[in-house]
Scaffold this motif. Structure first.
Motif, PDB file in Angstrom:
ATOM      1  N   THR A 191       0.823  -1.200   0.000  1.00 49.11           N
ATOM      2  CA  THR A 191       0.000   0.000   0.000  1.00 49.11           C
ATOM      3  C   THR A 191       0.861   1.256   0.000  1.00 49.11           C
ATOM      4  OG1 THR A 191      -1.733  -1.175   1.190  1.00 49.11           O
ATOM      5  CG2 THR A 191      -1.851   1.224   1.196  1.00 49.11           C
ATOM      6  N   THR A 192       1.964   1.207   0.737  1.00 47.52           N
ATOM      7  CA  THR A 192       2.886   2.340   0.841  1.00 47.52           C
ATOM      8  C   THR A 192       4.324   1.845   0.733  1.00 47.52           C
ATOM      9  OG1 THR A 192       3.125   2.191   3.253  1.00 47.52           O
ATOM     10  CG2 THR A 192       1.284   3.539   2.405  1.00 47.52           C
ATOM     11  N   ASN A 228       6.197   9.434  -8.236  1.00 48.86           N
ATOM     12  CA  ASN A 228       5.431   8.597  -7.314  1.00 48.86           C
ATOM     13  C   ASN A 228       5.956   8.725  -5.885  1.00 48.86           C
ATOM     14  OD1 ASN A 228       5.938   5.393  -6.215  1.00 48.86           O
ATOM     15  ND2 ASN A 228       3.837   6.150  -6.341  1.00 48.86           N
ATOM     16  N   PHE A 308      -1.025  -1.579  -8.243  1.00 52.38           N
ATOM     17  CA  PHE A 308      -0.925  -0.126  -8.265  1.00 52.38           C
ATOM     18  C   PHE A 308       0.394   0.319  -7.621  1.00 52.38           C
ATOM     19  CE2 PHE A 308      -5.705   1.248  -8.295  1.00 52.38           C
ATOM     20  CZ  PHE A 308      -5.923   0.411  -9.375  1.00 52.38           C
ATOM     21  N   GLY A 311       1.721   4.213  -2.251  1.00 48.50           N
ATOM     22  CA  GLY A 311       1.675   5.593  -1.795  1.00 48.50           C
ATOM     23  C   GLY A 311       2.790   5.846  -0.797  1.00 48.50           C
ATOM     24  N   THR A 316      -1.732   8.408  -0.230  1.00 44.95           N
ATOM     25  CA  THR A 316      -1.739   7.000  -0.616  1.00 44.95           C
ATOM     26  C   THR A 316      -2.461   6.729  -1.934  1.00 44.95           C
ATOM     27  OG1 THR A 316      -3.724   6.630   0.718  1.00 44.95           O
ATOM     28  CG2 THR A 316      -1.586   6.192   1.772  1.00 44.95           C
ATOM     29  N   SER A 317      -3.167   7.718  -2.474  1.00 44.06           N
ATOM     30  CA  SER A 317      -3.867   7.528  -3.745  1.00 44.06           C
ATOM     31  C   SER A 317      -3.590   8.727  -4.648  1.00 44.06           C
ATOM     32  CB  SER A 317      -5.372   7.388  -3.511  1.00 44.06           C
ATOM     33  OG  SER A 317      -6.041   7.124  -4.735  1.00 44.06           O
ATOM     34  N   GLY A 318      -3.728   8.508  -5.957  1.00 46.93           N
ATOM     35  CA  GLY A 318      -3.415   9.592  -6.885  1.00 46.93           C
ATOM     36  C   GLY A 318      -1.934   9.872  -6.949  1.00 46.93           C
ATOM     37  N   CYS A 320       0.183   8.043  -9.083  1.00 46.65           N
ATOM     38  CA  CYS A 320       0.709   7.398 -10.283  1.00 46.65           C
ATOM     39  C   CYS A 320       0.661   8.359 -11.460  1.00 46.65           C
ATOM     40  CB  CYS A 320      -0.110   6.153 -10.607  1.00 46.65           C
ATOM     41  SG  CYS A 320       0.433   5.307 -12.116  1.00 46.65           S
ATOM     42  N   GLN A 388      -5.871   1.390 -12.876  1.00 52.05           N
ATOM     43  CA  GLN A 388      -5.047   2.414 -12.244  1.00 52.05           C
ATOM     44  C   GLN A 388      -5.196   3.770 -12.923  1.00 52.05           C
ATOM     45  OE1 GLN A 388      -0.678   2.455 -10.167  1.00 52.05           O
ATOM     46  NE2 GLN A 388      -0.655   1.988 -12.330  1.00 52.05           N
ATOM     47  N   VAL A 391      -6.868   6.561 -11.059  1.00 51.19           N
ATOM     48  CA  VAL A 391      -6.206   7.258  -9.943  1.00 51.19           C
ATOM     49  C   VAL A 391      -4.853   7.816 -10.372  1.00 51.19           C
ATOM     50  CG1 VAL A 391      -7.401   6.054  -8.091  1.00 51.19           C
ATOM     51  CG2 VAL A 391      -5.345   5.019  -9.072  1.00 51.19           C
TER      52      VAL A 391
END
Length: 448
Positions: A191-192, A228, A308, A311, A316-318, A320, A388, A391
């Motif tokens: 996730t991260t 990223n 994905f 983050g 954590t999102s958006g 990429c 993906q 996001v």
């Protein structure tokens, strides 16, 4: 009346007639060298007959030469009076760009259609090296509204369409499912990056691979994929036109990347192509383009997982970036060649052809109506890349719009990741360089 130039602002206005008219009425920023007007007039192609032969310059992104040849053959079957000559104009985006610039300077040997990467098309626009496609789009009835919005809008500027998406990609997180299982890790991307840092020692201990993670090769990739890392910590190369690579958030992100190589010693830096290193089993995970997917699946002798991009501790999102290349038409060739090139460009980007191109490479299908059923049945991993897209984030202006900035970012990343240079000092130096490029090459052409 004046404006702060913001790419998102222009992309919003690109298709809005009233908004564009309002901008023009108050003398908005001029982006045409030496011109006082905001927009470029449409080119009139009425009465023009397509040329009998055109040259298509490509670097065959994603090892796409065979599928390009196949599409050209189908085009010739439909339009037997037009010959498309496929020219290998470079091994990568940088080489094809340099060759195109050389031909522009010589005013000879220009292609009729050329691959334009995400960090080159804007300077061609500034230098009037490519034409707006709007009149050709209208004449040929190209279905722009069927293109994936986030991909086609990347080439909208100053109220015009300057290219159409072709080999479009995002980075993907690739991982060795067998290594992850041996290490007792979940079968998913982290996730991260902080989560992956916790996984890395287990991977090194259980997998037998040299590295838990392979950073992508810096030339051509650093400025792209490191967005990223930067975004995940609340940083970036820039915010609009403000260079922010030396902010505390950006420095923290790049310090973590350096620590992964030196202090914590679970990551390496690819010298040429991290996708090949990963497929060979040198590392348990890497970031690489979606355009590397098919090649990795063919080469790897293990189970490949994709996910994905991770983050960071703050976002954590958006996180990429979009990327890859489009196709543009040079301004220095005849209208006959431009029309024939547009006909081929339209054909290349038709739904069935974008599906075929995606199947052969792993690049994104650029048309929403493309039937991907057969492709996804054979390569279901492409679905992750497509998902993906929802996001993704527009790239930082500093990378996408400053000529030569990508190379400067790569040099800075090399100092940090291969020479263990002081991160803050390197980023301070890079900021001065990027601001110099903006002040000299871009700002004078963006008059409010």
């Amino acid at each position: 009346m004046s404006f702060t130039l913001d790419r998102r602002f222009f992309l919003t206005l690109a298709g809005a007639g009233a908004g564009a008219a309002a901008l023009s009425a108050c003398g908005g920023p001029s982006t045409t060298p030496g011109a006082a007007v905001t927009t470029v007039a449409d080119i009139d192609f009425s009465g023009v007959k397509p040329a009998a032969s055109i040259d298509f310059w490509s670097n065959h992104p994603g090892k796409s030469q065979d599928v390009e040849k196949s599409i050209i053959e189908r085009f010739h079957a439909k339009y037997p009076d037009i010959t498309v000559n496929l020219v290998t104009a470079g091994a990568n985006y940088e080489e094809i760009a340099q060759k195109f610039q050389t031909a522009q300077a010589a005013k000879s040997g220009l292609p009729s259609l050329v691959v334009l990467s995400d960090v080159w098309w804007f300077r061609y626009y500034l230098n009037e090296s490519i034409i707006p496609l709007d009149s050709l789009v209208k004449q040929l009835d190209v279905k722009l509204d069927d293109f994936r919005t986030s991909l086609v809008d990347d080439y909208k500027y100053d109220g015009k369409q300057w290219a159409l998406p072709y080999g479009r990609s995002t980075p993907l997180f690739y991982y060795n499912k067998d290594h992850f299982a041996a290490a007792g890790l979940p079968d998913r991307a982290p996730t991260t990056w902080q989560e992956f840092a916790g996984w890395a020692p287990k991977l090194k201990a259980a997998s037998g691979a040299q590295y838990a993670f392979m950073h992508p090769a810096l030339a051509g990739y650093a400025g792209w994929t490191l967005q990223n890392n930067l975004w995940g910590e609340g940083g970036g190369w820039s915010k609009d036109w403000d260079i922010t690579c030396d902010s505390s958030e950006s420095v923290a992100a790049l310090q973590a990347a350096q620590d992964s190589v030196y202090k914590d010693a679970w990551a390496g830096v690819s010298s040429k192509e991290s996708a090949d290193d990963f497929a060979a089993g040198l590392a348990s995970a890497t970031l690489s383009s979606t355009g590397s997917l098919i090649g990795i699946l063919k080469s790897a002798t293990f189970n490949v997982g994709v996910g994905f991009l991770p983050g960071g501790s703050k976002v954590t999102s958006g996180v990429c970036p979009t990327g890859g290349a489009g196709l543009g038409i040079p301004s220095g060739v005849t209208k006959e060649e431009q029309l024939a090139a547009a006909m081929f460009l339209q054909f290349m980007t038709e739904p069935e052809n974008t599906a075929a191109f995606s199947a052969a490479t792993g690049y994104m299908p650029t048309r929403t109506s493309a039937d991907m059923t057969a492709v996804l049945g054979k390569t279901p991993q492409i679905k992750i890349a497509m998902d993906q897209l929802a996001v993704t984030k527009v790239q930082d202006n500093a990378r996408a719009f400053l000529a030569g900035a990508d190379q400067e970012m790569a040099k800075a990343a090399a100092k940090i990741l291969t020479q263990e240079g002081d991160v803050k000092a390197v980023m301070t130096e890079l900021k001065a360089t990027l601001e110099g490029i903006y002040t000299k090459d871009v700002k004078p052409k963006l008059k409010a």
